[in-house]
Design a protein around this motif. Structure first.
Motif, short mmCIF file in Angstrom:
data_model
loop_
_atom_site.label_atom_id
_atom_site.label_comp_id
_atom_site.label_asym_id
_atom_site.label_seq_id
_atom_site.Cartn_x
_atom_site.Cartn_y
_atom_site.Cartn_z
N MET A 1 0.84 -1.18 0.00
CA MET A 1 0.00 0.00 0.00
C MET A 1 0.89 1.26 0.00
O MET A 1 1.86 1.33 0.73
CB MET A 1 -0.90 -0.02 1.24
CG MET A 1 -1.75 1.21 1.38
SD MET A 1 -3.00 1.03 2.64
CE MET A 1 -2.21 1.88 3.98
N LEU A 2 0.52 2.22 -0.80
CA LEU A 2 1.27 3.46 -0.87
C LEU A 2 0.91 4.36 0.31
O LEU A 2 -0.27 4.58 0.59
CB LEU A 2 0.92 4.19 -2.18
CG LEU A 2 2.12 4.45 -3.06
CD1 LEU A 2 2.22 3.34 -4.07
CD2 LEU A 2 1.98 5.77 -3.70
N LYS A 3 1.93 4.88 0.97
CA LYS A 3 1.69 5.81 2.08
C LYS A 3 1.63 7.22 1.54
O LYS A 3 2.42 7.60 0.68
CB LYS A 3 2.80 5.71 3.12
CG LYS A 3 2.79 4.43 3.89
CD LYS A 3 3.84 4.48 4.97
CE LYS A 3 3.85 3.16 5.70
NZ LYS A 3 4.82 3.13 6.76
N THR A 4 0.73 7.99 2.11
CA THR A 4 0.66 9.40 1.73
C THR A 4 1.69 10.17 2.56
O THR A 4 2.22 9.66 3.56
CB THR A 4 -0.74 9.99 2.01
OG1 THR A 4 -0.96 10.00 3.43
CG2 THR A 4 -1.84 9.19 1.31
N LEU A 5 1.94 11.40 2.16
CA LEU A 5 2.85 12.25 2.95
C LEU A 5 2.30 12.46 4.36
O LEU A 5 3.06 12.47 5.33
CB LEU A 5 3.05 13.59 2.26
CG LEU A 5 4.00 13.59 1.07
CD1 LEU A 5 4.00 14.96 0.39
CD2 LEU A 5 5.40 13.22 1.48
N ILE A 6 0.99 12.61 4.46
CA ILE A 6 0.38 12.81 5.78
C ILE A 6 0.59 11.57 6.66
O ILE A 6 0.85 11.69 7.85
CB ILE A 6 -1.12 13.18 5.66
CG1 ILE A 6 -1.27 14.56 4.99
CG2 ILE A 6 -1.81 13.16 7.01
CD1 ILE A 6 -0.62 15.71 5.74
N ASP A 7 0.51 10.37 6.05
CA ASP A 7 0.80 9.14 6.82
C ASP A 7 2.23 9.17 7.35
O ASP A 7 2.48 8.80 8.49
CB ASP A 7 0.61 7.90 5.94
CG ASP A 7 -0.84 7.63 5.60
OD1 ASP A 7 -1.73 8.00 6.39
OD2 ASP A 7 -1.07 7.04 4.52
N LYS A 8 3.16 9.63 6.52
CA LYS A 8 4.56 9.72 6.95
C LYS A 8 4.73 10.76 8.06
O LYS A 8 5.51 10.56 9.00
CB LYS A 8 5.46 10.03 5.76
CG LYS A 8 5.56 8.88 4.79
CD LYS A 8 6.45 9.20 3.61
CE LYS A 8 6.48 8.03 2.64
NZ LYS A 8 7.37 8.26 1.51
N VAL A 9 4.02 11.87 7.95
CA VAL A 9 4.06 12.89 8.99
C VAL A 9 3.54 12.30 10.30
O VAL A 9 4.15 12.48 11.36
CB VAL A 9 3.25 14.14 8.58
CG1 VAL A 9 3.06 15.09 9.75
CG2 VAL A 9 3.92 14.86 7.42
N LYS A 10 2.42 11.59 10.24
CA LYS A 10 1.84 10.97 11.43
C LYS A 10 2.81 9.96 12.06
O LYS A 10 2.94 9.91 13.29
CB LYS A 10 0.52 10.29 11.10
CG LYS A 10 -0.62 11.27 10.91
CD LYS A 10 -1.89 10.67 10.36
CE LYS A 10 -2.37 9.46 11.05
NZ LYS A 10 -3.68 8.98 10.54
N GLU A 11 3.48 9.17 11.24
CA GLU A 11 4.47 8.21 11.75
C GLU A 11 5.58 8.94 12.49
O GLU A 11 6.02 8.50 13.56
CB GLU A 11 5.06 7.39 10.61
CG GLU A 11 4.17 6.29 10.10
CD GLU A 11 4.80 5.52 8.94
OE1 GLU A 11 5.98 5.76 8.59
OE2 GLU A 11 4.08 4.68 8.37
N THR A 12 6.06 10.03 11.92
CA THR A 12 7.14 10.80 12.55
C THR A 12 6.66 11.41 13.86
O THR A 12 7.38 11.35 14.87
CB THR A 12 7.63 11.91 11.59
OG1 THR A 12 8.10 11.30 10.38
CG2 THR A 12 8.76 12.72 12.22
#
Length: 155
Positions: A1-12
């Protein structure tokens, strides 16, 4: 599944424990791509984290008046996103010279001083600042060009 930039921000945010529910966050926004992305990201996450957002912009009165255009852009962006903006205008070059500081170091100190005052006055929990690895690389390169010791190599 492709992660969105917002998903990456949330992970960080989760990994570094950057936000807590109901945090009052002031976003330091210059009008550049890093801080604009930061503002957009936090607006998207506002509801999920129950954040209270505001923004801060400092017009350094530089670049022959071009910094005023950045200030207008930031003002309109915040208005469109429903974010309260605290904006200041200070001749940073004069401020730095008066204190014997380089423009880079002095303007950073000036922004942080104002941000601390704003946080105290408005009971802000967190300050969000758009800073990326390229900024640090740029700092290291500038230090090398100026001639630095080991401390300057750290960025």
């Amino acid at each position: 599944m492709l992660k969105t930039l917002i998903d990456k921000v949330k992970e960080t945010i989760s990994y570094y424990h950057m936000l807590e529910p109901n945090d009052r966050v002031t976003i330091s926004i210059s009008g550049g791509p890093d801080s604009v992305f930061l503002l957009h990201s936090l607006v998207k996450l506002k509801k999920e984290y129950s954040l209270s957002l505001s923004a801060f912009h400092l017009d350094h009165m530089t670049r022959d008046g071009q910094s005023k255009q950045d200030a207008i852009f930031v003002k309109n962006l915040c208005k469109n996103k429903g974010i309260k903006l605290i904006a200041k205008e200070i001749n940073a070059e004069k401020w730095c010279k008066k204190r014997g500081l380089s423009f880079q170091k002095g303007s950073r100190e000036l922004r942080l001083k104002i941000l601390k005052d704003i946080c105290h006055k408005h009971k802000i929990d967190k300050i969000a600042i758009g800073h990326n690895a390229d900024d640090n690389i740029e700092t290291v390169l500038m230090n090398i060009i100026r001639g630095t010791g080991t401390r300057g190599l750290a960025g």
